[in-house]
Design a protein around this motif. Structure first.
Motif, short mmCIF file in Angstrom:
data_model
loop_
_atom_site.label_atom_id
_atom_site.label_comp_id
_atom_site.label_asym_id
_atom_site.label_seq_id
_atom_site.Cartn_x
_atom_site.Cartn_y
_atom_site.Cartn_z
N ARG A 188 -7.56 -3.75 -4.94
CA ARG A 188 -6.51 -3.39 -3.97
C ARG A 188 -5.20 -3.88 -4.53
O ARG A 188 -4.97 -5.09 -4.46
CB ARG A 188 -6.72 -4.06 -2.60
CG ARG A 188 -7.96 -3.66 -1.87
CD ARG A 188 -7.72 -2.37 -1.09
NE ARG A 188 -8.88 -1.99 -0.31
CZ ARG A 188 -9.92 -1.32 -0.80
NH1 ARG A 188 -9.94 -0.96 -2.06
NH2 ARG A 188 -10.93 -1.01 -0.04
N TYR A 189 -4.35 -3.27 -5.09
CA TYR A 189 -4.23 -1.85 -5.36
C TYR A 189 -3.94 -1.74 -6.85
O TYR A 189 -2.92 -2.28 -7.30
CB TYR A 189 -3.08 -1.28 -4.54
CG TYR A 189 -3.27 -1.60 -3.06
CD1 TYR A 189 -4.08 -0.80 -2.25
CD2 TYR A 189 -2.69 -2.73 -2.51
CE1 TYR A 189 -4.26 -1.09 -0.90
CE2 TYR A 189 -2.89 -3.02 -1.16
CZ TYR A 189 -3.69 -2.21 -0.36
OH TYR A 189 -3.89 -2.53 0.95
N CYS A 235 -10.28 -8.21 -5.42
CA CYS A 235 -10.36 -8.62 -4.04
C CYS A 235 -11.81 -8.99 -3.74
O CYS A 235 -12.71 -8.16 -3.91
CB CYS A 235 -9.94 -7.37 -3.27
SG CYS A 235 -9.49 -7.60 -1.64
N PHE A 293 0.84 -1.19 0.00
CA PHE A 293 0.00 0.00 0.00
C PHE A 293 0.89 1.25 0.00
O PHE A 293 2.01 1.24 0.53
CB PHE A 293 -0.91 -0.03 1.23
CG PHE A 293 -1.79 1.19 1.37
CD1 PHE A 293 -2.66 1.55 0.36
CD2 PHE A 293 -1.74 1.98 2.50
CE1 PHE A 293 -3.47 2.68 0.47
CE2 PHE A 293 -2.54 3.11 2.64
CZ PHE A 293 -3.40 3.45 1.62
#
Ligand SMILES: Cc1ncc(COP(=O)(O)O)c(C=O)c1O
Length: 368
Positions: free
Chosen positions: A306-307, A339, A85
């Motif tokens: 994500r992501y 996800c 992240f």
């Protein structure tokens, strides 16, 4: 959404008990790093088997404070993983250091430890190991490389609270472990909150000083710190939930296992996980990712990305000159994974709804 991503009502048990403690807090005025924070810090340290825990404002601040505590700054390099992240790399940049990325593996999508040593230069000061998606990175290898080169080790455990390997909790292998209690996390505050853990009393003392405007004692500002004190309200919420965490993590593992079994016959790929993972997210590599995502959402499945923009492609980090093609596994994941909903209270019926929808969208049904 038929199958939602988060389910807060099931996280509170006896909510009236918590309500009573919040009322007492409101009347007491003990709002910032008060007695509830001290109690939560003790309970968290005991739970993790760490010597000291320090409550802070967010997981991002936890990382920044960890690096400041270790004296990482301008002229230093910090090695971390290309699949993480934004906040992991932001923390490095925020203290003035240079992030150096190592690609993730194409199996578990955590740092490829075979490439770690090649990323170390004479300027490297620390490694940030990231436990992605609820899995624990093999910290023996990381610590061995770090000791050989005289580097500090910070663990980003934002996604892996409660995950253990060889009986040790994520966050207790390196010098400092950083946690996030963002509402999306396995242990969720009712707002932003984070914590930093260490077993070194000197580092713990410095962390406490740096989170509190560099004050050794009131009005004595000896260092340049942050205002990143945990709110007593968040500590009450977190302390109320902490005793349930192991059971929630166990249920997340069970949800992940059921997903994996159901997806076996589909043209999708799931990430490798060990038996130690705590099921923070359930990532699936799917064909035509963006179309698949849109169709799943149309069918009421709260799937998300994500992501989707990997670190090496984020405009905020353009100044570091990352070449995305140098990190092909992280790049592939960002463009091909989605996800699925993951929560401890996901029912078998909800899991079946998700997997049936995915089967329909990717063009195969369970029958064929
Ligand atoms: C891997 C990772 N690191 C750091 C953070 C930052 O935590 P926070 O959102 O509490 O600042 C998060 C979560 O958002 C995360 O997933």
């Amino acid at each position: 959404m038929l199958v939602s991503r988060y389910g807060y009502p099931s996280q509170f048990g006896d909510i009236d008990e918590l309500g009573g403690r919040i009322t007492e807090l409101l009347l007491s005025g003990d709002y910032i790093t008060g007695k509830p924070v001290a109690a939560f810090e003790r309970n968290l340290a005991d739970y993790l088997g760490a010597g000291h825990a320090t409550g802070v404002n967010s997981g991002t601040d936890a990382l920044i404070l960890a690096l400041l505590t270790l004296d990482v700054g301008a002229g230093d390099e910090v090695v971390t993983v290309a699949n993480t992240f934004h906040a992991t790399v932001l923390a490095i940049a925020r203290v003035g250091a240079r992030p150096v990325l190592v690609d993730s593996t194409d199996t578990d999508q955590m740092m490829d430890l075979d490439r770690l040593e090649a990323a170390i230069t004479p300027r490297t000061k620390a490694i940030i190991a990231v436990h992605m998606f609820g899995e624990v990175l093999d910290m023996n290898d990381v610590v061995e490389v770090a000791r050989k080169h005289g580097l500090a080790v910070v663990e980003d455990c934002a996604q892996a609270i409660g995950a253990r390997r060889d009986g040790r909790a994520a966050g207790t292998f390196g010098d400092i472990g950083c946690f996030s209690f963002h509402p999306s996390k396995n242990l969720a505050a009712a707002g932003d909150a984070g914590a930093v853990v260490t077993s070194d009393p000197v580092l713990a003392e410095r962390l406490r000083q740096l989170r509190n405007l560099g004050q050794r004692e009131q009005n004595h500002h000896d260092a340049l710190g942050l205002n990143s004190r945990m709110s007593s309200f968040q500590a009450l919420v977190l302390d109320h939930k902490l005793p349930s965490l192991d059971e929630w993590n166990r249920r997340r593992r069970a949800v992940a296992a059921r997903y994996t079994e159901a997806l076996e016959s589909l043209p999708v790929r799931v990430l490798d996980v060990s038996e130690d993972h705590v099921g923070h997210m359930y990532q699936v590599i799917v064909p035509e990712r963006d179309r698949t995502l849109a169709e799943l959402r149309d069918r009421g499945v709260d799937a998300v990305l994500r992501y989707p923009v990997p670190i090496a492609r984020q405009p905020a980090f353009a100044g570091f000159g990352f070449v995305p093609e140098d990190y092909p596994n992280a790049d592939f994941l960002a463009h091909n994974a989605l996800c699925l909903p993951m929560r401890p209270d996901l029912t078998p019926t909800e899991i079946d709804t998700v997997t049936t929808a995915l089967a329909a969208v990717v063009g195969r049904t369970e029958e064929n």
